[in-house]
Scaffold this active site. Structure first.
Site, PDB file in Angstrom:
ATOM      1  CB  CYS A 264      -0.951  -0.006   1.190  1.00 12.71           C
ATOM      2  SG  CYS A 264      -0.130  -0.131   2.801  1.00 12.71           S
ATOM      3  CG  HIS A 835      -3.986   0.780   4.837  1.00 14.26           C
ATOM      4  ND1 HIS A 835      -3.491  -0.121   3.914  1.00 14.26           N
ATOM      5  CD2 HIS A 835      -5.086   1.339   4.252  1.00 14.26           C
ATOM      6  CE1 HIS A 835      -4.251  -0.099   2.836  1.00 14.26           C
ATOM      7  NE2 HIS A 835      -5.220   0.775   3.015  1.00 14.26           N
TER       8      HIS A 835
END
Length: 910
Positions: A264, A835
């Site tokens: 990510c 994230h």
């Protein structure tokens, strides 16, 4: 004579128009055989020579030697038919020998003969190049014959001949012409190797010789698909796309990126970069093809630029909902080993690598010259800055420099001699610090010595670089208990993970740790005679029947919260400890009633008879005391409960009974509470740990688990200590604040001739078209690591840098200092995990979107600002106006940040 003239005229009609009258025969001989333009001139690499059939040339020599223009020896027009294998492909016969089958003429001599005598109708001139092989100049009579095919039609090759000195680009242009490929279509070449594999002909500027192409090799041309992919690209998965996906047509740029496993961070950086308008246009319009730098030793042979171009073309084709960046990930790992594998990384670190890699792959400077860095030496800033920027551009000139590079002014001052050094240095992004608080908020549980009081939860403000003693001092202000009467412990899984000393640093305590602070009457250990009390760690355990055939073995399981209990040194016996612990547990342990005690008398008598220990020394007691060292694995307090000869001590208000029922037994254990210890020797100075062992029935009957787990919140917990938000301008001000260099990074003063801890100040001189601002949320020192979750308030529009830029400003163009937001890389989570996502404004629609790996959703502007913002991308307003088409109405043009998405569609990202 007339016949000869007619023949010459007929031959000339097949060639270029005759520029002048045919010279006399002697003049012809001198022009063809002289040492400057004729056969005897030296060879020069790259020039053209032509083959002429030997018999014709001999006939011409006889003709001119005769000196008679009307002679029957007239050779006629040049006819090289005997040198070709056929009259279709005009392939040269193999094995021809110079001087026997043909002669070689330089370009000027050839054109003279064609002008004078003409060339057989329909025959092509046999042109050959001079090449340099192993340092020797030679004319290549036999060229490299390649079989050109299109990827979509491998069965019908086209044969074409190329000189060793021809460029690969000529092969590509030849293939384009042969296969009728439109100029706007992007094409590339592959060559088939002897073993059957294919290699890309990446650099079209190299020659056929440098590319090591050989006669008979198959060269395949492929054109890019409409969706941005290449026909030869292998699909990353075996799943075939549905018909719906194949026919998908969406907004260009609104395309997700598949998470390949902790990638990510890469997806976030790519989405931000993909939404920089001028950079994306540069790739979409194929301007990068002319600037690929394959020979830069600092670059990556153009592979990173090509891989990124493929990604951009796919994302902006409008034919994909999401794409798999597997090829790009592999390329990045190949050139930057730190990104190999599938570990989590920093999006800013990848962004830094990618910008540098793209710059070197697209650097227009093919050979970097040495440039000496010059100090200002008292010269005006304007002059020094211009010189620094020109020197930078002499070595670094690319679309990345055009788009992202700016200029710092760096001022260093020596603390000893006062020498001032001023230099101007280029930058690609700003890494700005966040204002750091020197305080830290910690949550702890306070356990009082008073058994009637439940544990209290407290929220304390302590120095970030403080010690454990500071934690106790802060708690003392809330409880009134002296810090000297506190012990701090980390409790994990019903046991003491660590008991802290006062001088230990608070940085060793993590926010997620469960910290209990116990009130004690003293801090001395069992071997320390400086105090009258001993602090004992106490564990709670429950006996559980093991899955055994005869149920003869009992297991023990920890439960509840452990305790730190102060025990008088002169009462350190099992019987006294039992009563002290029973008192400390009295809030959630029920004492037996008199009936229960009577029921237990007989059992106690039996236990006394079976388990009376031998007399031994107990710490702080007489030789008649039943001490800790008699407590073996099978011994409980019943065995050591007899009153010692000197009347065993205990609280005066406790009733003394000859026989009493015991709710639990006591056992010395190791620090984890998992193994029993048969003896305890105070001479070892080891901390004794005691376990309270419960029988299941007794625990169920007398132990109140709900009450034991209960706690209360102190008033301080009700006050939420919010971190005040900071403005982005404050971070920039902090970035330009003067600082003193650290000991690890001193500056060498040319005047003092030694390293100095100079003061340093950075100022902004020249800002780029697109400004990347990296918020330094992650702090790494030798003592601590943390992430700052401070909310940074940043403007969507009109971020004004006019107060920060030192360069004399153009008052008539204020947009040169104002920026609008176009993308944000977000990081959610902590140091060990997290994230990354992206907010980005589409350059075509002006609509903001939220990119979370595969998923893309429209968002409103009020959702963009959050504590997760990590890397900000700002575009200068004059660039935005230059790139945006002017509207036909009288309304002012909207900047890319001004898109207004539908309010009904949004994603909650906070």
């Amino acid at each position: 004579m007339a016949a000869v003239a007619e023949n010459v005229a007929a031959a000339a009609e097949d060639q270029e128009p005759q520029g002048e009258a045919v010279p006399d025969l002697e003049s012809q001989r001198l022009q063809i055989e002289n040492k400057e333009t004729g056969r005897d001139r030296p060879l020069q690499a790259g020039e053209s020579w032509f083959l002429v059939k030997q018999p014709w040339y001999k006939q011409w020599e006889v003709y001119i030697q005769g000196g008679d223009k009307d002679s029957a020896a007239f050779p006629g027009c040049i006819n090289n038919a005997d040198l070709f294998e056929d009259q279709v492909n005009w392939r040269l016969k193999r094995g021809l020998v110079e001087g026997e089958d043909y002669v070689l003429l330089p370009e000027a001599a050839w054109h003279y003969l064609v002008d004078w005598y003409g060339l057989e109708h329909g025959q092509p001139p046999i042109e050959r190049k001079v090449v340099e092989l192993l340092g020797i100049q030679k004319i290549e009579v036999y060229q490299v014959e390649l079989l050109l095919v299109r990827h979509s039609d491998m069965e019908t090759p086209y044969t074409a001949q190329f000189s060793h000195s021809d460029s690969v680009d000529l092969i590509l242009r030849t293939a384009r012409e042969q296969f009728l490929v439109n100029p706007e279509e992007e094409a590339r070449l592959w060559v088939k190797k002897a073993e059957g594999s294919f290699d890309r002909l990446c650099n079209t500027r190299v020659t056929v010789l440098e590319a090591a192409l050989q006669t008979g090799q198959l060269v395949v041309m492929e054109t890019r698909n409409k969706d941005g992919t290449w026909p030869t690209a292998q699909p990353p998965t075996t799943n075939t796309a549905s018909e719906e996906d194949k026919e998908f047509q969406g907004q260009p740029g609104i395309c997700g990126l598949t998470n390949l496993g902790n990638t990510c961070f890469m997806n976030s950086a790519l989405q931000c970069l993909s939404n920089v308008p001028q950079l994306t246009d540069y790739f979409l319009k194929n301007r990068y093809l002319e600037e690929l730098n394959f020979c830069n030793p600092l670059g990556m042979k153009g592979e990173i630029a090509e891989a990124y171009a493929d990604l951009v073309k796919q994302a902006w084709s409008g034919h994909h909902r999401s794409i798999v960046p597997q090829v790009f990930k592999t390329k990045v790992g190949h050139f930057a080993s730190q990104f190999l594998g599938y570990q989590q990384h920093d999006s800013q670190e990848l962004l830094s690598f990618l910008l540098d890699g793209l710059h070197e792959d697209l650097n227009r400077v093919k050979k970097k010259e040495y440039v000496e860095l010059c100090d200002a030496a008292g010269r005006p800033d304007q002059e020094v800055a211009q010189e620094a920027w020109q020197n930078h551009k002499r070595r670094n000139d690319s679309v990345i420099v055009d788009t992202f590079h700016g200029l710092f002014k760096s001022t260093l001052v020596c603390p000893d001699c006062g020498n001032v050094s001023v230099t101007f240095d280029p930058f690609c992004y700003l890494s700005v610090p966040l204002p750091v608080s020197h305080k830290r908020v910690m949550e702890v549980f306070f356990v009082s010595m008073d058994p009637r009081r439940k544990p209290e939860q407290h929220r304390l403000v302590v120095p970030k670089k403080g010690k454990v003693s500071d934690l106790c001092v802060a708690l003392a202000k809330h409880t009134g208990v002296s810090p000297e009467r506190m012990m701090v412990a980390d409790v994990f899984s019903h046991r003491f993970y660590k008991i802290y000393q006062l001088e230990e640093s608070l940085s060793s305590i993590l926010d997620r740790d469960d910290i209990f602070i116990y009130e004690v009457s003293g801090r001395s250990a069992i071997g320390d005679n400086s105090r009258e009390d001993v602090v004992l760690p106490i564990y709670l355990r429950e006996r559980t029947p093991a899955r055994d055939y005869n149920n003869s073995y009992y297991g023990l399981m920890l439960f509840g919260h452990p305790l730190l209990v102060s025990v008088p040194r002169d009462r350190l016996s099992w019987d006294a400890l039992y009563h002290i612990l029973l008192y400390r547990l009295s809030r959630y342990v029920t004492r037996p009633s008199s009936d229960d005690e009577d029921d237990g008398d007989e059992k106690a008598d039996l236990e006394d008879k079976d388990s009376i220990p031998k007399a031994g020394r107990v710490a702080g007691g007489s030789s008649q005391d039943s001490g800790l060292e008699q407590a073996g694995p099978s011994c409980g307090v019943a065995g050591g409960s007899r009153a010692p000869a000197d009347n065993s001590p205990g609280p005066a208000h406790w009733p003394q009974r000859a026989r009493r029922k015991h709710l639990f037994t006591l056992q010395t254990v190791n620090s984890n509470g998992t193994s029993d210890r048969s003896t305890f020797n105070e001479d070892t100075h080891a901390q004794p740990y005691i376990a309270i062992d419960w029988e299941p029935e007794m625990k169920k009957r007398y132990y109140n688990e709900v009450e034991a787990e209960g706690y209360v919140k102190h008033d301080c917990v009700g006050y939420l200590l919010k971190k005040a938000p900071v403005r982005l301008q404050e971070c920039i001000e902090l970035f330009t604040t003067m600082e003193t260099l650290e000991k690890e990074n001193p500056w060498y003063c040319p005047t003092c001739k030694q390293h100095q801890l100079a003061t340093k100040k950075l100022d902004l001189w020249k800002l780029p078209e697109t400004l990347i601002i990296h918020l330094k949320r992650f702090s790494y020192t030798k003592f601590s690591r943390e992430k700052l979750d401070t909310l940074v308030e940043f403007p969507i529009r009109d971020l004004d840098f006019s107060e920060f830029v030192l360069k004399p400003q153009n008052e008539s163009a204020p947009e040169l200092y104002k920026y609008d937001l176009i993308a944000v890389s977000n990081h959610y989570g902590g140091l060990r995990d997290g994230h990354y996502t992206t907010f980005a404004c589409n350059k075509d629609s002006g609509q903001w979107h939220y990119f979370d790996d595969n998923n893309v959703s429209p968002v409103t502007e009020n959702q963009i600002e959050s504590k997760a913002a990590y890397v900000l991308f700002y575009q200068r307003q004059d660039v935005a106006r230059r790139l945006q088409p002017q509207p036909s109405s009288s309304e002012p043009p909207a900047s890319p940040a001004c898109g207004s998405p539908p309010s009904s569609e949004f994603v909650d990202v906070n």
